[in-house]
Structure formats: structure tokens, C-alpha cells
Design a protein around this motif. Sequence first.
Motif, PDB file in Angstrom:
ATOM      1  N   UNK A   1       0.814  -1.222   0.000  1.00 32.01           N
ATOM      2  CA  UNK A   1       0.000   0.000   0.000  1.00 32.01           C
ATOM      3  C   UNK A   1       0.846   1.269   0.000  1.00 32.01           C
ATOM      4  N   UNK A   2       2.058   1.200   0.562  1.00 28.03           N
ATOM      5  CA  UNK A   2       2.902   2.400   0.623  1.00 28.03           C
ATOM      6  C   UNK A   2       3.911   2.444  -0.513  1.00 28.03           C
ATOM      7  N   UNK A   3       3.855   1.475  -1.402  1.00 29.83           N
ATOM      8  CA  UNK A   3       4.717   1.495  -2.578  1.00 29.83           C
ATOM      9  C   UNK A   3       4.380   2.727  -3.425  1.00 29.83           C
ATOM     10  N   UNK A   4       5.388   3.407  -4.023  1.00 28.27           N
ATOM     11  CA  UNK A   4       5.149   4.686  -4.712  1.00 28.27           C
ATOM     12  C   UNK A   4       4.032   4.643  -5.755  1.00 28.27           C
ATOM     13  N   UNK A   5       3.993   3.601  -6.581  1.00 29.74           N
ATOM     14  CA  UNK A   5       2.941   3.523  -7.598  1.00 29.74           C
ATOM     15  C   UNK A   5       1.563   3.354  -6.970  1.00 29.74           C
ATOM     16  N   UNK A   6       1.504   2.606  -5.872  1.00 27.13           N
ATOM     17  CA  UNK A   6       0.230   2.428  -5.178  1.00 27.13           C
ATOM     18  C   UNK A   6      -0.235   3.750  -4.572  1.00 27.13           C
TER      19      UNK A   6
ATOM     20  N   UNK B   1      -1.047   8.035 -14.445  1.00 28.85           N
ATOM     21  CA  UNK B   1      -2.458   8.015 -14.851  1.00 28.85           C
ATOM     22  C   UNK B   1      -3.173   6.730 -14.434  1.00 28.85           C
ATOM     23  N   UNK B   2      -2.620   5.998 -13.514  1.00 30.55           N
ATOM     24  CA  UNK B   2      -3.281   4.783 -13.047  1.00 30.55           C
ATOM     25  C   UNK B   2      -4.072   5.063 -11.773  1.00 30.55           C
ATOM     26  N   UNK B   3      -5.383   4.841 -11.835  1.00 34.76           N
ATOM     27  CA  UNK B   3      -6.189   4.886 -10.614  1.00 34.76           C
ATOM     28  C   UNK B   3      -6.072   3.535  -9.902  1.00 34.76           C
ATOM     29  N   UNK B   4      -6.701   3.406  -8.767  1.00 35.56           N
ATOM     30  CA  UNK B   4      -6.586   2.169  -7.993  1.00 35.56           C
ATOM     31  C   UNK B   4      -7.063   0.940  -8.765  1.00 35.56           C
ATOM     32  N   UNK B   5      -8.230   0.961  -9.430  1.00 36.06           N
ATOM     33  CA  UNK B   5      -8.627  -0.226 -10.205  1.00 36.06           C
ATOM     34  C   UNK B   5      -7.622  -0.588 -11.297  1.00 36.06           C
ATOM     35  N   UNK B   6      -7.046   0.410 -11.977  1.00 37.47           N
ATOM     36  CA  UNK B   6      -6.067   0.126 -13.024  1.00 37.47           C
ATOM     37  C   UNK B   6      -4.781  -0.426 -12.426  1.00 37.47           C
ATOM     38  N   UNK B   7      -4.407   0.092 -11.263  1.00 36.25           N
ATOM     39  CA  UNK B   7      -3.200  -0.404 -10.600  1.00 36.25           C
ATOM     40  C   UNK B   7      -3.373  -1.866 -10.191  1.00 36.25           C
ATOM     41  N   UNK B   8      -4.563  -2.218  -9.731  1.00 41.54           N
ATOM     42  CA  UNK B   8      -4.840  -3.609  -9.384  1.00 41.54           C
ATOM     43  C   UNK B   8      -4.687  -4.509 -10.608  1.00 41.54           C
TER      44      UNK B   8
END
Length: 294
Positions: free
Chosen positions: A68-73, A243-250
Motif C-alpha cells: 500500500x505504501x509502494x510509490x505507484x500504489x 495516470x493509473x487509478x486504484x482499479x487500473x493499478x490492481x
Amino acid sequence: MSAAIASNWSGIGAERFEQKAVTREPTWVKWLIITISLSFFALFLLLPLVAVFAEALRKGWEAYLAALVEPDALSSIRLTLIVAAIAVPFNLVFGVAAAWLIAKFDFKGRQLLTTLIDLPFSVSPVVSGLIYVLIFGLQGWYGHWLSDHNIKIIFAIPGIVLATIFVTFPFVARELIPLMEAQGKEEEEAAIVLGASGWRTFWHVTLPNIKWGLIYGVILCNARAMGEFGAVSVVSGHIRGETNTMPLHVEILYNEYQFSAAFAVASLLALLALVTLAIKSVVEWKGRQVAAIQ
């Protein structure tokens, strides 16, 4: 006379008893329906939710928090909150204005406007994203003009905000329109006759009457804004950390076989959904209380 009255009452009582007897289902039918409902709830709602949290915590709390604390997250969380913070107020203003117009005024095109409000419900989010690419993309209608003026909409935050606004704008309006139509125009007309201005009438008459429906619509709008995937996926470009939101990051984490990290971010979305559901339940309960008092 008393015998006749007693006979009538007994007849009415017998008739009501027969009606209850006809409509009363056997106990086994009731328990069968309850069992089927609970089974569907457990299989399609509860079990996936438990699975998300179980997979997210499979490697322990340290791995969970690290994901959760990873930069991209963190970037995806921040972008999701920013997009929701922009889209929800826009839809709040539009929803109130559209509901006021449709519920309080008669005009040509009223039915057309009501139909257009429902458009995002009938159009696939992916198609809506493609429409924005067609309009604002580099090869789109305004693509060259935007490029010449160094304005970037597609594959940038503005495109994500526009797509999110499109897919979420019916929620507030659709919640308020039937509520305001049921309340009628009498109180606003009385306030205006007594000398109140339009703004004063809205703030002191209309808004207090619709506040619980308004809050309910905002909650639904915010939940959809944070969880939107299809339209945002088309216009975002999937640029990690930008440009990645949480759903896209998942999705990206899952495709890269980083299952624990993917489920960790997904669990955060699930927690937001549960919080939204709790707030929704409180608002519904409060709204019923206010309606009962009135």
C-alpha cells in the motif's frame, strides 16, 4: 340487531382469516426462500470479499502495508481521490440543477433531457472512453488543435476526470428527480409569494427537503467514481505513477503476477466500498426517521 352485528363481525373475521390462510405460505417455503437468499449472498458477495482480504493478508501485515505504501500504489490512491474530489462536486451541481429544472418546470424537451440523463446507464463505459479519444485524441476532432496549444487531455488527468464525470453524472440527478417531483412546488411558490428570492427559497425551503436524498446520491456517485474501470482504462494510457487509478493499478499488479500486492490494493477498494455501504445505510435510516416524523 346485536345478533346481526355480531354475525357481520364474525363474517368479516372469517373472511380475513380465509384471506390470511390463502396468503400464508407454509413454513418450509419461507425457510427455503431464506436459505436460497443467504446462499446467494454468501456465494456471490461474502465469499469473494473474504477471499480478497485473505489473499491480501496471505503474506502477513508487513507485505500488506508494503504494497500500500509502494510509490505507484500511493500515486494511484492519490489520483483516485483527486478524480473523485473533482467529479463528485461537478455532478452535485449538475444533479441539483437538472432535478430542479425537471421537477419544478414544464418545458419543451423535458422528456428528452430526462432520457439523456440516463445515457451513461445504457452506454458501455468502454464506449464512452472511446468517444473521448475520438474527440480529444491526437487523431481526434480537436487533437491537432490541442497539440498545437500544448494541451493534453487523453492519457492525462483531464481525460480521466471527463470520463469519470460522464459515467457518474446520473446518480445525483436520478436520486433527486423523483424526490422533488413527489414534494411538488407548493412550498417554493409560497416562499416566493411571501417575498423570498430564488436563492433564499432554495437554501431555506428546497435544500432542507432534499438533503438526505442529495447525500445519498453523492455517496453513490463517489463510490462509482472511485471504482470506475472501463472508461478510465481507455483514456488513461496506463502510465504507472501518473495516470493509473486504484482499479487500473490492481489490474497491472495482477497481470504481473504480483497477486498479494494486487489483492492488498483491491482490499483497500473493498474497505472504501464497505464504508460507503455503512454511510448509505445510516443515511437511509436517517431519511426514514425524518419522513416518519414529517
